[in-house]
Design a protein around this motif. Structure first.
Motif, mmCIF file in Angstrom:
data_model
loop_
_atom_site.group_PDB
_atom_site.id
_atom_site.type_symbol
_atom_site.label_atom_id
_atom_site.label_comp_id
_atom_site.label_asym_id
_atom_site.label_seq_id
_atom_site.Cartn_x
_atom_site.Cartn_y
_atom_site.Cartn_z
ATOM 1 N N ARG A 65 69.084 14.953 4.251
ATOM 2 C CA ARG A 65 69.844 15.640 5.297
ATOM 3 C C ARG A 65 70.787 16.654 4.662
ATOM 4 N NH1 ARG A 65 74.957 14.676 7.503
ATOM 5 N NH2 ARG A 65 75.259 15.436 9.639
ATOM 6 N N LYS A 66 70.809 17.853 5.227
ATOM 7 C CA LYS A 66 71.690 18.905 4.747
ATOM 8 C C LYS A 66 72.473 19.469 5.929
ATOM 9 C CE LYS A 66 71.791 23.360 2.318
ATOM 10 N NZ LYS A 66 70.975 24.409 1.658
ATOM 11 N N LEU A 67 73.802 19.494 5.784
ATOM 12 C CA LEU A 67 74.688 20.019 6.819
ATOM 13 C C LEU A 67 75.577 21.087 6.201
ATOM 14 C CD1 LEU A 67 76.111 19.808 9.661
ATOM 15 C CD2 LEU A 67 77.636 18.131 8.600
ATOM 16 N N PHE A 68 75.659 22.244 6.844
ATOM 17 C CA PHE A 68 76.586 23.262 6.369
ATOM 18 C C PHE A 68 77.160 24.043 7.547
ATOM 19 C CE2 PHE A 68 72.327 24.935 6.217
ATOM 20 C CZ PHE A 68 72.402 26.257 6.624
ATOM 21 N N ASP A 69 78.471 24.314 7.451
ATOM 22 C CA ASP A 69 79.210 25.016 8.496
ATOM 23 C C ASP A 69 79.613 26.390 7.989
ATOM 24 O OD1 ASP A 69 79.054 22.736 10.094
ATOM 25 O OD2 ASP A 69 80.925 21.932 9.293
ATOM 26 N N GLU A 70 79.467 27.403 8.850
ATOM 27 C CA GLU A 70 79.752 28.779 8.467
ATOM 28 C C GLU A 70 80.686 29.442 9.473
ATOM 29 O OE1 GLU A 70 75.650 30.263 6.336
ATOM 30 O OE2 GLU A 70 75.675 30.171 8.531
ATOM 31 N N SER A 71 81.529 30.336 8.959
ATOM 32 C CA SER A 71 82.396 31.148 9.808
ATOM 33 C C SER A 71 82.495 32.538 9.205
ATOM 34 C CB SER A 71 83.791 30.521 9.910
ATOM 35 O OG SER A 71 84.641 31.310 10.712
ATOM 36 N N ASN A 72 82.143 33.544 10.001
ATOM 37 C CA ASN A 72 82.161 34.941 9.536
ATOM 38 C C ASN A 72 81.350 35.134 8.254
ATOM 39 O OD1 ASN A 72 83.896 35.775 11.666
ATOM 40 N ND2 ASN A 72 85.698 35.106 10.503
ATOM 41 N N GLY A 73 80.203 34.465 8.190
ATOM 42 C CA GLY A 73 79.306 34.618 7.044
ATOM 43 C C GLY A 73 79.696 33.820 5.817
ATOM 44 N N THR A 74 80.748 32.988 5.889
ATOM 45 C CA THR A 74 81.211 32.203 4.747
ATOM 46 C C THR A 74 81.017 30.717 5.031
ATOM 47 O OG1 THR A 74 82.873 33.860 4.170
ATOM 48 C CG2 THR A 74 83.179 31.646 3.272
ATOM 49 N N THR A 75 80.405 30.003 4.083
ATOM 50 C CA THR A 75 80.217 28.566 4.226
ATOM 51 C C THR A 75 81.491 27.849 3.783
ATOM 52 O OG1 THR A 75 77.829 28.736 3.816
ATOM 53 C CG2 THR A 75 78.848 26.572 3.514
ATOM 54 N N PHE A 76 82.106 27.073 4.697
ATOM 55 C CA PHE A 76 83.338 26.367 4.353
ATOM 56 C C PHE A 76 83.156 24.854 4.278
ATOM 57 C CE2 PHE A 76 83.321 26.708 8.976
ATOM 58 C CZ PHE A 76 83.716 25.451 9.389
ATOM 59 N N ASN A 77 81.956 24.375 4.590
ATOM 60 C CA ASN A 77 81.689 22.944 4.512
ATOM 61 C C ASN A 77 80.196 22.742 4.273
ATOM 62 O OD1 ASN A 77 82.099 20.113 4.715
ATOM 63 N ND2 ASN A 77 81.404 20.173 6.834
ATOM 64 N N ARG A 78 79.845 21.948 3.260
ATOM 65 C CA ARG A 78 78.436 21.648 2.999
ATOM 66 C C ARG A 78 78.313 20.212 2.523
ATOM 67 N NH1 ARG A 78 75.467 24.747 -1.730
ATOM 68 N NH2 ARG A 78 76.557 23.149 -2.943
ATOM 69 N N ASP A 79 77.312 19.509 3.057
ATOM 70 C CA ASP A 79 77.081 18.117 2.662
ATOM 71 C C ASP A 79 75.585 17.863 2.590
ATOM 72 O OD1 ASP A 79 78.203 15.288 2.293
ATOM 73 O OD2 ASP A 79 76.775 14.996 3.930
ATOM 74 N N ILE A 80 75.123 17.280 1.477
ATOM 75 C CA ILE A 80 73.714 16.952 1.274
ATOM 76 C C ILE A 80 73.615 15.457 0.999
ATOM 77 C CG2 ILE A 80 71.656 17.334 -0.127
ATOM 78 C CD1 ILE A 80 72.729 20.111 -0.776
ATOM 79 N N GLN A 81 72.811 14.750 1.797
ATOM 80 C CA GLN A 81 72.638 13.308 1.653
ATOM 81 C C GLN A 81 71.168 12.997 1.392
ATOM 82 O OE1 GLN A 81 74.167 11.384 5.165
ATOM 83 N NE2 GLN A 81 76.218 12.248 4.924
ATOM 84 N N LYS A 82 70.921 12.074 0.439
ATOM 85 C CA LYS A 82 69.572 11.630 0.112
ATOM 86 C C LYS A 82 69.555 10.106 0.071
ATOM 87 C CE LYS A 82 68.904 15.680 -2.862
ATOM 88 N NZ LYS A 82 68.606 16.138 -4.250
ATOM 89 N N THR A 83 68.557 9.506 0.708
ATOM 90 C CA THR A 83 68.440 8.052 0.749
ATOM 91 C C THR A 83 67.007 7.643 0.465
ATOM 92 O OG1 THR A 83 70.188 7.953 2.428
ATOM 93 C CG2 THR A 83 68.856 5.986 2.123
ATOM 94 N N PHE A 84 66.838 6.667 -0.426
ATOM 95 C CA PHE A 84 65.518 6.148 -0.783
ATOM 96 C C PHE A 84 65.566 4.629 -0.744
ATOM 97 C CE2 PHE A 84 62.679 4.387 -4.015
ATOM 98 C CZ PHE A 84 61.460 4.898 -3.602
ATOM 99 N N SER A 85 64.535 4.000 -0.182
ATOM 100 C CA SER A 85 64.489 2.538 -0.142
ATOM 101 C C SER A 85 63.066 2.042 -0.370
ATOM 102 C CB SER A 85 65.024 2.013 1.191
ATOM 103 O OG SER A 85 64.232 2.470 2.273
ATOM 104 N N LEU A 86 62.996 0.842 -0.924
ATOM 105 C CA LEU A 86 61.719 0.226 -1.295
ATOM 106 C C LEU A 86 61.816 -1.258 -0.999
ATOM 107 C CD1 LEU A 86 58.954 0.630 -2.822
ATOM 108 C CD2 LEU A 86 60.204 0.010 -4.901
ATOM 109 N N GLY A 87 60.817 -1.819 -0.303
ATOM 110 C CA GLY A 87 60.906 -3.224 0.052
ATOM 111 C C GLY A 87 59.564 -3.876 0.317
ATOM 112 N N PHE A 88 59.622 -5.185 0.543
ATOM 113 C CA PHE A 88 58.440 -5.997 0.792
ATOM 114 C C PHE A 88 58.720 -6.918 1.969
ATOM 115 C CE2 PHE A 88 58.815 -4.978 -3.666
ATOM 116 C CZ PHE A 88 57.550 -4.510 -4.003
ATOM 117 N N GLY A 89 57.662 -7.461 2.553
ATOM 118 C CA GLY A 89 57.836 -8.377 3.665
ATOM 119 C C GLY A 89 56.531 -8.970 4.130
ATOM 120 N N GLY A 90 56.543 -9.502 5.332
ATOM 121 C CA GLY A 90 55.350 -10.116 5.891
ATOM 122 C C GLY A 90 55.268 -9.875 7.387
#
Length: 250
Positions: free
Chosen positions: A91-116
């Protein structure tokens, strides 16, 4: 490149020649479920009465969850088996005002599992077979986030740059689903299902924030936080899957 007409006819019959299934005790069921896959891109425009300046928020995300499984029919109606779970979200989030980015956040999540899982077919003959299924899986994962933000609640405006990584990620999922297997031929079926989901997640994220108090490029403060998050949730989902029914080994 020219395709052989006989090849096209064979492909056509593979996916359109519907045959009745006949499930028996001792058969195997190999499949893969696409629990969720998505690609989103959105934009929100915020405006305020003068003299406050508005801004634009952009959100881009994609994710994939795969769940291959292998089951064995312990009766003519019921199969039990094991499953493997793999998921990734970005997920990537970025906020801009008058062509300038003043907030940016990048999130990455990975998971691995087993079950029945345990699946019961209410009818085991015909081209459409209804089923109910319970599944449970658990596993571990990792997540990270990074970005920056300009904070204008004080004067002068300062900038925070942060980088966080999680440790000890654990999750557990339980699903109760109902659906139908549409047989494409005598051994190949397509699952359609709807499910109720219960989930539990726990992780600890260590985040290092570097603060530039006058936004001149120098680091004036370094802050470290390490909160632990526990989350429980209930939800609903729909999905599709592919099942291959294999005859009992002799």
């Amino acid at each position: 490149m020219r395709l052989n007409p006989k090849f096209l006819i064979a492909i056509f019959f593979l996916f359109t020649n519907i045959a009745d299934a006949q499930i028996k005790k001792g058969m195997r069921m190999a499949g893969a479920t696409i629990g969720s896959t998505f690609l989103n891109s959105g934009k929100s425009d915020y405006s305020f009465p003068a003299p406050t300046t508005g801004y634009t928020s952009n959100n881009n995300s994609f994710g994939l969850m795969l769940q291959p499984s292998m089951g064995w029919f312990i009766s003519d109606n019921t199969a039990v088996g094991a499953l493997f779970n793999l998921s990734y979200n970005h997920r990537k989030l970025f906020d801009e005002s008058n062509g300038t980015t003043f907030n940016r956040d990048i999130q990455k999540t990975f998971s691995l599992g087993f079950g029945g899982f345990a699946r019961n077919y209410f009818n085991t003959a015909g081209s459409m077979m209804l089923f109910g299924q319970f599944s449970f899986n658990f596993g571990m994962g990792s997540s990270s986030n990074e970005g920056f933000r300009y904070v204008n609640s004080t004067s002068p405006v300062y900038k925070d740059t942060y980088d966080g990584k999680s440790s000890g990620d654990f999750y557990a999922h339980a699903d109760l689903s109902i659906g139908a297997t549409k047989m494409l031929n005598a051994n190949l079926g397509l699952d359609f299902f709807a499910a109720y989901n219960y989930s539990y997640h726990k992780n600890t994220t260590k985040t290092t924030t570097k603060r530039d108090l006058d936004s001149n490029g120098s680091i004036d403060q370094t802050l470290v936080s390490e909160p632990t998050l526990k989350y429980t949730g209930h939800g609903a989902s729909v999905g599709v899957g592919l099942q291959v029914f294999l005859e009992k080994r002799k």
